[in-house]
Design a protein around this motif. Structure first.
Motif, PDB file in Angstrom:
ATOM      1  N   MET A 212      -7.346   6.396  13.092  1.00  0.00           N
ATOM      2  CA  MET A 212      -8.504   6.246  13.020  1.00  0.00           C
ATOM      3  C   MET A 212      -8.420   4.978  12.313  1.00  0.00           C
ATOM      4  SD  MET A 212     -11.007   8.287   9.792  1.00  0.00           S
ATOM      5  CE  MET A 212     -11.297   9.576  10.852  1.00  0.00           C
ATOM      6  N   ASP A 213      -9.272   3.922  12.142  1.00  0.00           N
ATOM      7  CA  ASP A 213      -9.442   2.646  11.403  1.00  0.00           C
ATOM      8  C   ASP A 213     -10.061   2.445  10.219  1.00  0.00           C
ATOM      9  OD1 ASP A 213      -8.260   1.612  13.496  1.00  0.00           O
ATOM     10  OD2 ASP A 213      -9.970   1.010  15.286  1.00  0.00           O
ATOM     11  N   ILE A 214      -9.374   1.690   9.545  1.00  0.00           N
ATOM     12  CA  ILE A 214      -9.900   2.139   8.276  1.00  0.00           C
ATOM     13  C   ILE A 214      -9.736   0.904   7.313  1.00  0.00           C
ATOM     14  CG2 ILE A 214     -10.035   3.376   5.626  1.00  0.00           C
ATOM     15  CD1 ILE A 214      -8.647   6.144   6.462  1.00  0.00           C
ATOM     16  N   VAL A 215     -11.348   0.976   7.382  1.00  0.00           N
ATOM     17  CA  VAL A 215     -11.484  -0.998   6.243  1.00  0.00           C
ATOM     18  C   VAL A 215     -11.129  -0.826   5.330  1.00  0.00           C
ATOM     19  CG1 VAL A 215     -12.376  -3.049   6.575  1.00  0.00           C
ATOM     20  CG2 VAL A 215     -12.159  -2.158   8.447  1.00  0.00           C
ATOM     21  N   ILE A 216     -10.983  -1.341   3.662  1.00  0.00           N
ATOM     22  CA  ILE A 216     -10.904  -1.030   2.768  1.00  0.00           C
ATOM     23  C   ILE A 216     -11.324  -2.731   1.919  1.00  0.00           C
ATOM     24  CG2 ILE A 216      -9.775  -0.974   0.176  1.00  0.00           C
ATOM     25  CD1 ILE A 216      -7.698   1.199   2.031  1.00  0.00           C
ATOM     26  N   ILE A 217     -12.734  -2.395   1.426  1.00  0.00           N
ATOM     27  CA  ILE A 217     -13.047  -4.022   0.740  1.00  0.00           C
ATOM     28  C   ILE A 217     -13.170  -3.773  -0.408  1.00  0.00           C
ATOM     29  CG2 ILE A 217     -15.120  -5.117   0.529  1.00  0.00           C
ATOM     30  CD1 ILE A 217     -16.228  -3.617   2.943  1.00  0.00           C
ATOM     31  N   ALA A 218     -12.014  -4.976  -0.870  1.00  0.00           N
ATOM     32  CA  ALA A 218     -11.808  -5.157  -2.564  1.00  0.00           C
ATOM     33  C   ALA A 218     -12.200  -6.640  -3.066  1.00  0.00           C
ATOM     34  CB  ALA A 218     -10.084  -4.651  -2.616  1.00  0.00           C
ATOM     35  N   GLN A 219     -12.956  -6.305  -3.874  1.00  0.00           N
ATOM     36  CA  GLN A 219     -13.380  -7.858  -4.509  1.00  0.00           C
ATOM     37  C   GLN A 219     -12.358  -8.815  -4.477  1.00  0.00           C
ATOM     38  OE1 GLN A 219     -14.058  -4.572  -5.679  1.00  0.00           O
ATOM     39  NE2 GLN A 219     -14.112  -5.024  -8.078  1.00  0.00           N
ATOM     40  N   TYR A 220     -12.024  -8.291  -5.427  1.00  0.00           N
ATOM     41  CA  TYR A 220     -10.514  -8.851  -5.421  1.00  0.00           C
ATOM     42  C   TYR A 220      -9.181  -8.297  -6.185  1.00  0.00           C
ATOM     43  CZ  TYR A 220     -11.364  -6.968  -9.610  1.00  0.00           C
ATOM     44  OH  TYR A 220     -11.529  -5.997 -11.248  1.00  0.00           O
ATOM     45  N   MET A 221      -8.119  -8.748  -5.239  1.00  0.00           N
ATOM     46  CA  MET A 221      -7.015  -7.701  -5.807  1.00  0.00           C
ATOM     47  C   MET A 221      -5.742  -8.789  -6.815  1.00  0.00           C
ATOM     48  SD  MET A 221      -5.927  -6.312  -1.895  1.00  0.00           S
ATOM     49  CE  MET A 221      -4.597  -5.121  -2.655  1.00  0.00           C
ATOM     50  N   ARG A 222      -4.707  -7.932  -7.073  1.00  0.00           N
ATOM     51  CA  ARG A 222      -3.477  -8.887  -8.585  1.00  0.00           C
ATOM     52  C   ARG A 222      -3.042  -9.835  -7.243  1.00  0.00           C
ATOM     53  NH1 ARG A 222      -2.678  -3.827 -12.411  1.00  0.00           N
ATOM     54  NH2 ARG A 222      -4.584  -4.257 -13.744  1.00  0.00           N
ATOM     55  N   ASP A 223      -1.739 -10.296  -7.981  1.00  0.00           N
ATOM     56  CA  ASP A 223      -1.349 -11.271  -7.157  1.00  0.00           C
ATOM     57  C   ASP A 223      -0.796 -10.001  -5.474  1.00  0.00           C
ATOM     58  OD1 ASP A 223       0.505 -12.568  -5.761  1.00  0.00           O
ATOM     59  OD2 ASP A 223       1.322 -13.339  -8.189  1.00  0.00           O
ATOM     60  N   ILE A 224      -1.336 -10.969  -4.213  1.00  0.00           N
ATOM     61  CA  ILE A 224      -0.994  -9.657  -3.317  1.00  0.00           C
ATOM     62  C   ILE A 224       0.288  -9.908  -2.779  1.00  0.00           C
ATOM     63  CG2 ILE A 224      -1.680  -9.898  -0.583  1.00  0.00           C
ATOM     64  CD1 ILE A 224      -4.373 -11.026  -1.570  1.00  0.00           C
ATOM     65  N   SER A 225       1.119 -11.102  -3.226  1.00  0.00           N
ATOM     66  CA  SER A 225       2.993 -11.163  -2.764  1.00  0.00           C
ATOM     67  C   SER A 225       3.743  -9.908  -3.604  1.00  0.00           C
ATOM     68  CB  SER A 225       3.100 -12.143  -3.347  1.00  0.00           C
ATOM     69  OG  SER A 225       3.073 -12.706  -4.665  1.00  0.00           O
ATOM     70  N   LYS A 226       2.557  -9.395  -4.793  1.00  0.00           N
ATOM     71  CA  LYS A 226       3.801  -8.288  -5.359  1.00  0.00           C
ATOM     72  C   LYS A 226       2.929  -7.816  -5.633  1.00  0.00           C
ATOM     73  CE  LYS A 226       5.316 -12.378  -8.830  1.00  0.00           C
ATOM     74  NZ  LYS A 226       5.088 -12.961  -9.984  1.00  0.00           N
ATOM     75  N   VAL A 227       1.888  -7.051  -4.428  1.00  0.00           N
ATOM     76  CA  VAL A 227       0.875  -5.904  -4.629  1.00  0.00           C
ATOM     77  C   VAL A 227       1.695  -4.573  -4.647  1.00  0.00           C
ATOM     78  CG1 VAL A 227       0.333  -5.688  -1.750  1.00  0.00           C
ATOM     79  CG2 VAL A 227      -1.342  -5.273  -3.562  1.00  0.00           C
TER      80      VAL A 227
END
Length: 73
Positions: free
Chosen positions: A1-16
Motif C-alpha cells: 500500500m502507498d501511504i503519504v504523510i503530510i507534515a506541516q513541519y518536522m524537526r531537524d530531518i538530518s537527525k530525524v
C-alpha cells in the motif's frame, strides 16, 4: 500500500531517527509493516531558521520537501 504523510513541519530531518518526531515514528511503523511511505514536509527548519539540506530518502522512506521562504526570526 502507498501511504503519504503530510507534515506541516518536522524537526531537524538530518537527525530525524534520534528525535522524538511523531511523523517519523508513524512513518517507520507503516514502512516496517511493508508499506511504501512518503513524508511531504517543508524544507525550512523552524528551530534553526534556515533551510534543510535536500534529503530524498531515509531508511527506505521517501522525503519530499516543499519550498518555504522562511523568516529570519
Amino acid at each position: 500500500m502507498d501511504i503519504v504523510i503530510i507534515a506541516q513541519y518536522m524537526r531537524d530531518i538530518s537527525k530525524v531517527k534520534t528525535t522524538n518526531s511523531r511523523f517519523w515514528y508513524i512513518a517507520s511503523l507503516l514502512y516496517e509493516a511493508g508499506n511504501n511511505v512518503e513524508i511531504i514536509t517543508s524544507d525550512f527548519n523552524h528551530e534553526a531558521k534556515k533551510h534543510f539540506d535536500r534529503i530524498t530518502h531515509i531508511d527506505g522512506i521517501t522525503i519530499t520537501m516543499c519550498h518555504e521562504e522562511g523568516y529570519p526570526r
